[in-house]
Motif scaffolding. Structure first.
Motif, mmCIF file in Angstrom:
data_model
loop_
_atom_site.group_PDB
_atom_site.id
_atom_site.type_symbol
_atom_site.label_atom_id
_atom_site.label_comp_id
_atom_site.label_asym_id
_atom_site.label_seq_id
_atom_site.Cartn_x
_atom_site.Cartn_y
_atom_site.Cartn_z
ATOM 1 N N ARG A 65 0.836 -1.197 0.000
ATOM 2 C CA ARG A 65 0.000 0.000 0.000
ATOM 3 C C ARG A 65 0.870 1.246 0.000
ATOM 4 O O ARG A 65 1.696 1.430 0.897
ATOM 5 C CB ARG A 65 -0.914 0.015 1.230
ATOM 6 N N VAL A 66 0.675 2.089 -1.013
ATOM 7 C CA VAL A 66 1.375 3.377 -1.080
ATOM 8 C C VAL A 66 0.510 4.415 -0.364
ATOM 9 O O VAL A 66 -0.707 4.473 -0.612
ATOM 10 C CB VAL A 66 1.612 3.805 -2.545
ATOM 11 N N PRO A 67 1.090 5.215 0.531
ATOM 12 C CA PRO A 67 0.286 6.204 1.264
ATOM 13 C C PRO A 67 -0.441 7.165 0.327
ATOM 14 O O PRO A 67 -0.060 7.349 -0.828
ATOM 15 C CB PRO A 67 1.337 6.941 2.105
ATOM 16 N N GLU A 68 -1.473 7.786 0.857
ATOM 17 C CA GLU A 68 -2.200 8.794 0.088
ATOM 18 C C GLU A 68 -1.274 9.960 -0.251
ATOM 19 O O GLU A 68 -0.271 10.190 0.425
ATOM 20 C CB GLU A 68 -3.402 9.301 0.896
ATOM 21 N N GLU A 69 -1.634 10.705 -1.286
ATOM 22 C CA GLU A 69 -0.785 11.802 -1.762
ATOM 23 C C GLU A 69 -0.508 12.817 -0.666
ATOM 24 O O GLU A 69 0.604 13.333 -0.530
ATOM 25 C CB GLU A 69 -1.452 12.482 -2.954
ATOM 26 N N GLU A 110 3.355 13.797 0.613
ATOM 27 C CA GLU A 110 3.886 15.157 0.522
ATOM 28 C C GLU A 110 4.694 15.535 1.753
ATOM 29 O O GLU A 110 5.566 16.392 1.696
ATOM 30 C CB GLU A 110 2.735 16.148 0.327
ATOM 31 N N ARG A 111 4.390 14.906 2.888
ATOM 32 C CA ARG A 111 5.095 15.236 4.134
ATOM 33 C C ARG A 111 6.369 14.428 4.310
ATOM 34 O O ARG A 111 7.112 14.629 5.263
ATOM 35 C CB ARG A 111 4.151 15.003 5.325
ATOM 36 N N LEU A 112 6.618 13.468 3.408
ATOM 37 C CA LEU A 112 7.779 12.600 3.531
ATOM 38 C C LEU A 112 9.022 13.247 2.912
ATOM 39 O O LEU A 112 8.923 14.042 1.988
ATOM 40 C CB LEU A 112 7.500 11.261 2.855
ATOM 41 N N TRP A 133 5.033 -0.207 3.930
ATOM 42 C CA TRP A 133 4.060 -0.254 2.831
ATOM 43 C C TRP A 133 3.763 -1.698 2.410
ATOM 44 O O TRP A 133 2.745 -1.959 1.780
ATOM 45 C CB TRP A 133 4.586 0.509 1.622
ATOM 46 N N GLY A 134 4.707 -2.605 2.734
ATOM 47 C CA GLY A 134 4.528 -3.996 2.345
ATOM 48 C C GLY A 134 5.814 -4.773 2.593
ATOM 49 O O GLY A 134 6.792 -4.251 3.141
ATOM 50 N N ASP A 135 5.822 -6.030 2.181
ATOM 51 C CA ASP A 135 6.973 -6.911 2.373
ATOM 52 C C ASP A 135 7.974 -6.690 1.234
ATOM 53 O O ASP A 135 7.705 -7.045 0.078
ATOM 54 C CB ASP A 135 6.497 -8.360 2.388
ATOM 55 N N ILE A 136 9.150 -6.106 1.528
ATOM 56 C CA ILE A 136 10.134 -5.755 0.501
ATOM 57 C C ILE A 136 10.879 -7.000 0.026
ATOM 58 O O ILE A 136 11.392 -7.777 0.840
ATOM 59 C CB ILE A 136 11.138 -4.702 1.021
#
Length: 327
Positions: A261-265, A269-271, A304-307
């Motif tokens: 899962r990629v965070p919401e936009e 923006e805060r990253l 975000w998930g299993d790399i």
């Protein structure tokens, strides 16, 4: 090996008049426009260094090389090559240096390559035994024998460049100037030239100053790089330090094993990094690794998930130079 002190070179170009009888007025009263090609450049190159001298077209690279070799006289400033001024003591200076201009050949156009070497050996006072020894060595390293008896005009560009570099080294100079030596060459020819230049520097201790637009030349060969822009020396140091100074982002490609899962936009923006692409099971982000560490980025992305795999790529050196010149 090279000392350049406050080098400046100005060129005067005539102003073209317009209007009626402009040619006649120019004949009796000519005006000139002053162009400053190189402005107050100073640097030193130590014996055995391999230095890249780079910048945009028209920045002053070739003008600098021509002043260092004695072809052009500086408007002001001074040059010393091996302790000798190439403008006042030209004969002594040229024995210490070899020059290769990628778009001009020092070989005789209609003569076989071998005959050009015979003439150059006579000009530089190279004995028969020395000439034979060096040419045997160059022939093996540069594979010259395949076109040994071929007239220069019939050589391919890659063959001519190999022949020109051997010609520049025939009198065993301590210093080699190269102006665009790989321009127009194919991948195989470039590899051969680079291998030979690396060997000259590493095994024979030759000092080399290289100007080029091929950034692979710089990255594979040079331990130091100088950047010239609009006639001024804007950087002198190592390639990694130049990259740090620009602060261009590192591209990180993260492949996930299974769903992610990629965070919401608004969250992204805060990253301190930026998502630039999502391709199937892979997310591409850019980050300045001087602002955030690699492991910190990977730890954040692991949420975000299993790399499954991580691949990092530094910005292309050409992009570094473009950004540096624009800054």
């Amino acid at each position: 090996m090279i000392e350049a002190h406050n080098l400046t070179k100005d060129f005067k170009t005539p102003v073209v008049r317009e209007g009626r009888f402009s040619g006649l007025r120019t004949l009796f009263s000519r005006e000139y426009r002053l162009k400053e090609a190189v402005r107050d450049i100073s640097f030193q190159v130590e014996r055995g260094e391999f230095v890249g001298y780079i910048g945009p077209n028209g920045a002053g690279k070739s003008t600098t090389i021509k002043m260092l070799t004695g072809i052009l006289h500086p408007t002001s400033g001074e040059v010393r090559v091996g302790g000798v001024n190439p403008h006042r003591d030209r004969r002594q200076a040229v024995r210490q240096l070899g020059v290769v201009f990628g778009q001009r050949s020092q070989l005789w156009w209609d003569l076989p390559v071998k005959d050009s070497y015979d003439i150059l050996a006579e000009m530089y006072g190279v004995s028969g035994a020395e000439k034979t020894q060096r040419l045997d060595q160059f022939a093996e390293l540069l594979d010259l024998r395949e076109f040994w008896l071929t007239p220069v005009r019939k050589l391919s560009l890659g063959q001519r460049m190999r022949a020109d570099i051997a010609a520049a080294m025939l009198h065993d100079p301590d210093l080699l100037f190269l102006d665009e030596p790989t321009i127009g060459l194919d991948v195989h020819a470039k590899r051969n030239i680079r291998q030979f230049l690396s060997q000259l520097n590493r095994d024979f201790g030759k000092t080399i100053l290289l100007t080029t637009h091929d950034m692979d030349d710089i990255e594979q060969l040079c331990s130091r790089v100088m950047v010239i822009d609009q006639g001024q020396l804007t950087y002198d140091g190592t390639i990694p330090t130049l990259r740090e100074q620009i602060g261009l982002p590192t591209e990180i490609r993260v492949k996930f094993r299974g769903p992610f899962r990629v965070p919401e936009e608004t969250e992204v923006e805060r990253l301190p990094y930026r998502v630039t692409g999502i391709e199937d099971d892979t997310v591409v982000v850019e980050a300045n690794r001087h602002e955030i560490g690699t492991m910190e980025i990977i730890r954040a992305l692991s949420e975000w998930g299993d790399i499954d795999d991580v691949d990092m790529a530094e910005p292309a050196f050409e992009e570094v130079i473009r950004s540096f010149s624009a800054s």
